[in-house]
Each structure stands twice: as C-alpha cells, then as structure tokens.
Design an enzyme around this catalytic site. Structure first.
Site, PDB file in Angstrom:
ATOM      1  CB  CYS A  34      -0.905   0.013   1.233  1.00 20.26           C
ATOM      2  SG  CYS A  34       0.059  -0.046   2.742  1.00 20.26           S
ATOM      3  CB  CYS A 103      -2.102  -3.046   8.199  1.00 16.83           C
ATOM      4  SG  CYS A 103      -3.278  -2.830   6.853  1.00 16.83           S
TER       5      CYS A 103
HETATM    6 FE1  FES Z   1      -1.165   0.305   4.389  1.00 14.73          FE
HETATM    7 FE2  FES Z   1      -2.677  -0.658   6.252  1.00 14.73          FE
HETATM    8  S1  FES Z   1      -3.297  -0.059   4.261  1.00 14.73           S
HETATM    9  S2  FES Z   1      -0.549  -0.405   6.315  1.00 14.73           S
END
Ligand code: FES
Length: 141
Positions: A34, A103
């Site tokens: 992400c 995450c």
């Molecule tokens: Fe990136 Fe949770 S969406 S660490």
C-alpha cells in the site's frame, strides 16, 4: 463489527506515538502493498528495551498494530522483541479483517529493523538470516 474494540481503542488512543531523541535503534520500513511507512524507535538499556516510540504514515490498522506492538516489546529484551510476530500482535488486538493483516506486518518489520539498527550501531553480531528480506512469510506478498 469489522474492527474489535481493542483495535478501535489503539487506533483512537495510540500508545507510544511520537519521535524519540537519542534512540538506540531506529527502524523505518515501507509496506510494498500500500506504500504506507512506519518508523520505530527503541531505547535499550543493558539489552532491555526501556522505551519505544513509533510514527507512521499509515492506515488505522497500521496505527493500532504498531501501538500494540510497542506495548508488547517494552520491558522485553531485544532478542524477545525479535520474536514478536505480526500474528501475536493481531491476536492481542482480538483480530483484524483478513484484508488488513498485511498492515500488521509493518509493525513486526519496524520492530525488527529497529533492533537491527541497534545491533549495527553497537557492533553486535547476529545471524543475517534473522533479517532476511524477501517475500513476507505471513502473507506471501
Ligand atoms: Fe497500508 Fe494498512 S493499508 S498499512
């Protein structure tokens, strides 16, 4: 409910949030999935982590898992901190939705990076395999 009460609590009231001056080890990691980033600071006294702080540019789950991770390693030896797995942090938070598990990997990796930095600064030898990079063994990403 999607998120447990503990996740909401740590997200809304993160423990040990902030920077640390004169840290003995600093780890900065990024999540390839992400793009979020996490910085972890540790203060070490006689091999024991006496203080921890973290900063993140990340999502709520990253904040909650890092907050919980800092509480779990504070007072522990650096070796014990290396044993902390993202699953253990997720369990301590009463779970995370499956698509948010990645995450929690950020928190585990940030702790490891901070310990590695501490080892490097103090010329403490270690098995490089402990910090091998590559595919995440937990989520295979
Ligand atoms: Fe990136 Fe949770 S969406 S660490």
């Amino acid at each position: 409910m999607l998120y447990s009460e503990k996740v909401m609590d740590h997200f809304q009231h993160p423990r040990n949030l902030g920077k640390m001056e004169n840290a003995d080890g600093v780890g900065e990691v990024g999540n390839a999935k992400c793009g979020d980033i996490m910085k972890m600071y540790i203060k070490v006294d006689d091999g024991i982590i006496t203080d921890v702080k973290f900063n993140t540019f990340g999502c709520g789950s990253a904040i909650a898992t890092s907050s919980m991770a800092t509480e779990m390693i504070k007072g522990k030896s650096v070796e014990d901190a290396l044993e902390l797995s993202n699953q253990a942090v997720v369990e301590a938070l009463d779970g995370l939705p499956t698509h948010k598990i990645h995450c929690s990997v950020l928190a585990e990796e940030a702790v490891k990076a901070a310990v590695k930095d501490y080892y490097d600064r103090n010329n403490i030898s270690y098995d490089a395999a402990l910090f091998a990079e590559g595919e995440c063994p937990h989520c295979h990403e």
